[in-house]
Design a protein around this motif. Structure first.
Motif, short mmCIF file in Angstrom:
data_model
loop_
_atom_site.label_atom_id
_atom_site.label_comp_id
_atom_site.label_asym_id
_atom_site.label_seq_id
_atom_site.Cartn_x
_atom_site.Cartn_y
_atom_site.Cartn_z
N ARG A 21 52.58 170.55 100.10
CA ARG A 21 53.82 169.56 100.11
C ARG A 21 54.87 170.20 99.44
O ARG A 21 55.76 170.50 99.73
CB ARG A 21 53.09 168.20 99.57
N TYR A 46 52.87 176.96 99.67
CA TYR A 46 52.07 176.28 100.69
C TYR A 46 52.70 176.36 102.02
O TYR A 46 52.04 176.67 102.87
CB TYR A 46 51.92 174.85 100.05
N ARG A 87 50.94 177.56 105.36
CA ARG A 87 50.74 176.94 106.62
C ARG A 87 51.34 177.42 107.77
O ARG A 87 50.75 177.41 108.74
CB ARG A 87 51.31 175.68 106.16
N ASP A 129 40.90 167.28 104.63
CA ASP A 129 41.66 166.21 104.62
C ASP A 129 40.38 165.08 105.07
O ASP A 129 39.26 165.35 105.14
CB ASP A 129 42.52 165.94 106.11
N SER A 144 42.51 154.93 100.09
CA SER A 144 43.81 154.82 100.08
C SER A 144 44.26 153.34 100.76
O SER A 144 45.46 152.85 100.38
CB SER A 144 44.58 155.78 101.15
N HIS A 189 49.40 158.32 92.58
CA HIS A 189 48.97 158.44 94.26
C HIS A 189 49.61 159.77 94.50
O HIS A 189 50.11 160.46 93.35
CB HIS A 189 49.70 157.66 95.25
O1 CP3 Z 1 44.91 166.66 97.06
C1 CP3 Z 1 45.13 167.55 97.70
O2 CP3 Z 1 46.16 168.57 97.57
C2 CP3 Z 1 44.04 168.15 98.66
C3 CP3 Z 1 44.19 168.12 99.98
C4 CP3 Z 1 44.31 166.70 100.60
C5 CP3 Z 1 44.97 166.52 101.74
N1 CP3 Z 1 44.74 165.25 102.33
C6 CP3 Z 1 45.94 167.68 102.67
C7 CP3 Z 1 47.03 166.99 103.37
C8 CP3 Z 1 43.62 165.44 100.34
C9 CP3 Z 1 42.85 165.19 99.04
C10 CP3 Z 1 43.95 164.41 101.51
C11 CP3 Z 1 43.66 163.10 101.54
C12 CP3 Z 1 44.11 161.99 102.50
N2 CP3 Z 1 44.41 162.47 103.84
C13 CP3 Z 1 44.33 160.87 102.05
C14 CP3 Z 1 43.98 160.08 100.93
C15 CP3 Z 1 44.99 160.14 99.82
C16 CP3 Z 1 46.05 159.51 100.01
O3 CP3 Z 1 47.31 160.15 100.13
O4 CP3 Z 1 46.02 158.42 100.09
C17 CP3 Z 1 44.72 160.26 103.51
C18 CP3 Z 1 45.16 158.70 103.59
C19 CP3 Z 1 45.04 161.36 104.35
C20 CP3 Z 1 45.14 161.06 105.69
C21 CP3 Z 1 46.32 162.00 105.84
N3 CP3 Z 1 46.49 163.48 106.03
C22 CP3 Z 1 47.71 161.66 106.40
C23 CP3 Z 1 48.29 160.04 106.52
C24 CP3 Z 1 48.74 162.65 106.63
C25 CP3 Z 1 50.07 162.59 106.95
C26 CP3 Z 1 50.92 162.41 106.06
C27 CP3 Z 1 50.92 162.95 104.72
O5 CP3 Z 1 50.29 162.53 103.94
O6 CP3 Z 1 51.63 164.22 104.66
C28 CP3 Z 1 47.85 163.89 106.23
C29 CP3 Z 1 48.25 165.27 106.28
C30 CP3 Z 1 48.02 166.02 105.11
N4 CP3 Z 1 46.92 166.41 104.44
C31 CP3 Z 1 48.75 167.05 104.49
C32 CP3 Z 1 48.41 167.61 103.55
C33 CP3 Z 1 48.74 168.69 102.75
C34 CP3 Z 1 50.29 167.07 105.26
C35 CP3 Z 1 50.17 168.21 106.51
C36 CP3 Z 1 51.19 169.19 106.40
O7 CP3 Z 1 50.96 170.09 105.71
O8 CP3 Z 1 52.26 169.12 107.19
#
Ligand code: CP3
Length: 342
Positions: free
Chosen positions: A29, A34, A38, A75, A206, A317
């Protein structure tokens, strides 16, 4: 032996010289590095399934931000996929499941995930442990059963998760059946993460905040508690239940080691409700949009409220994608250089 074990000592309630700091969603992010890694993957799912790339972005925040822990890049949705419900990550929108769970037949068609179904995550953990070379601990994680259930019913993100809640009200027995299957899958998965080298675990709930208090205990905390029973004898476990302020006292009665707090909870109140646990959190990620002086003063007052012992500094968060990397680094630096005697 780990060179920096502040996180593990804090989680176990052992004495520390300063509070450790790491950031939810630090792997990804906000770092241009990163985004560059990616871009080498076809899409998010291929990225998650590539242990070399996952290892690279897991270590980036340790090198670039100087955090006291790494969290494995993956994820929470890998579990539904391993149970038989594949997903896609749609650019700028989020997760999307082609098939969702609607009834008992759908639940029966899903299987309990075994470690072998998630071999790519275990490979990424082993590789990351090797590359980290004992610098900092590596955190493994899973979604809480309720949060995973919510995506499996709804099929995507939602503001209210009303379809998932409708399921709880109209088919409670089937809901319990599915929650139990997710729980067993998560226990298998988390145990395998520990065997592969994860030093600590976090359970992300979450969507805890969309449930009423009683429903939270019945459909969420009960299952989180089972996961803590199975895993906390192995490594420290953090439970992060977003927006579930009302539940802190009950979360403190589980076998977790630490409790993740969002920014809506006052640190002193949380301390009184969870005297035997370590607390983690809880700066508003939006604080990092503020001018530098404001970031410094707010972070200082948060550190003062939590105190040095039994505390893991973090946000309430995950980081937002448009935050400035320099301000994120400032937050980490402020925590690491804080004068705890003042
Ligand atoms: O914490 C970290 O850096 C480790 C990696 C990690 C990701 N997702 C990578 C990711 C972790 C711990 C998660 C957990 C996750 N995934 C949660 C719980 C934490 C929270 O934020 O409440 C949830 C609900 C998800 C589901 C999820 N994954 C969603 C809703 C999305 C899309 C929107 C968003 O948050 O970006 C993802 C995608 C995701 N997971 C990304 C990353 C780095 C972004 C994807 C990208 O690079 O385009």
């Amino acid at each position: 032996m780990l060179q920096n074990d502040l996180l593990l000592r804090a989680a176990k309630g052992q004495e520390v010289e300063r509070a450790p700091v790491w950031l939810m969603r630090q792997a990804g992010r906000v770092l241009p590095e990163y985004r560059a890694t990616r871009a080498r993957a076809k899409n998010f799912i291929d990225f998650v399934k590539n242990p070399e790339l996952a290892c690279e972005v897991t270590i980036q925040p340790v090198d670039i931000l100087g955090v006291d822990a790494a969290i494995i890049f993956s994820d929470i949705l890998v579990i539904p996929e391993a149970m038989g419900l594949p997903y896609q990550m749609i650019e700028a929108k989020g997760p999307w499941f082609e098939k969702t769970v609607k009834n008992k037949n759908d639940v029966e068609a899903l299987h309990i995930a075994e470690a072998g179904n998630l071999d790519y995550v275990l490979k990424a953990i082993r590789l990351t442990k090797k590359e980290l070379n004992q610098r900092v601990p590596l955190i493994g994680f899973a979604g809480a059963p309720w949060t995973l259930f919510a995506y499996m019913i709804e099929g995507s993100g939602s503001k209210t998760f009303s379809k998932a809640k409708q399921f709880l009200y109209t088919q409670p027995e089937v809901a319990h059946l599915l929650l139990e299957k997710i729980t067993q899958s998560s226990i298998n998965y988390l145990k395998a993460q520990v065997e592969a080298g994860a030093d600590m675990l976090q359970i992300f709930d979450s969507w805890a905040g969309v449930l009423s208090e009683n429903m939270y205990y019945e459909f969420s905390l009960k299952y989180i508690s089972k996961i803590c029973d199975a895993l906390s004898p192995l490594v420290p476990v953090t439970v992060f239940a977003k927006d579930a302020h009302y539940a802190i006292e009950k979360i403190a009665q589980t076998n977790c080691n630490s409790i993740g707090l969002d920014w809506t909870i006052d640190p002193t109140k949380a301390r009184n409700q969870a005297v035997t646990k370590t607390l983690q959190g809880n700066a508003d990620p939006c604080l990092l949009y503020a001018p530098e002086q404001k970031i410094i003063s707010e972070t200082h007052s948060m550190l003062k409220s939590f105190g040095k012992q039994r505390y893991i500094c973090n946000l309430g968060h995950g980081l937002y994608p448009d935050l400035d990397k320099e301000k994120v680094k400032l937050f980490v630096d402020v925590v690491k250089s804080y004068n705890w005697t003042s």
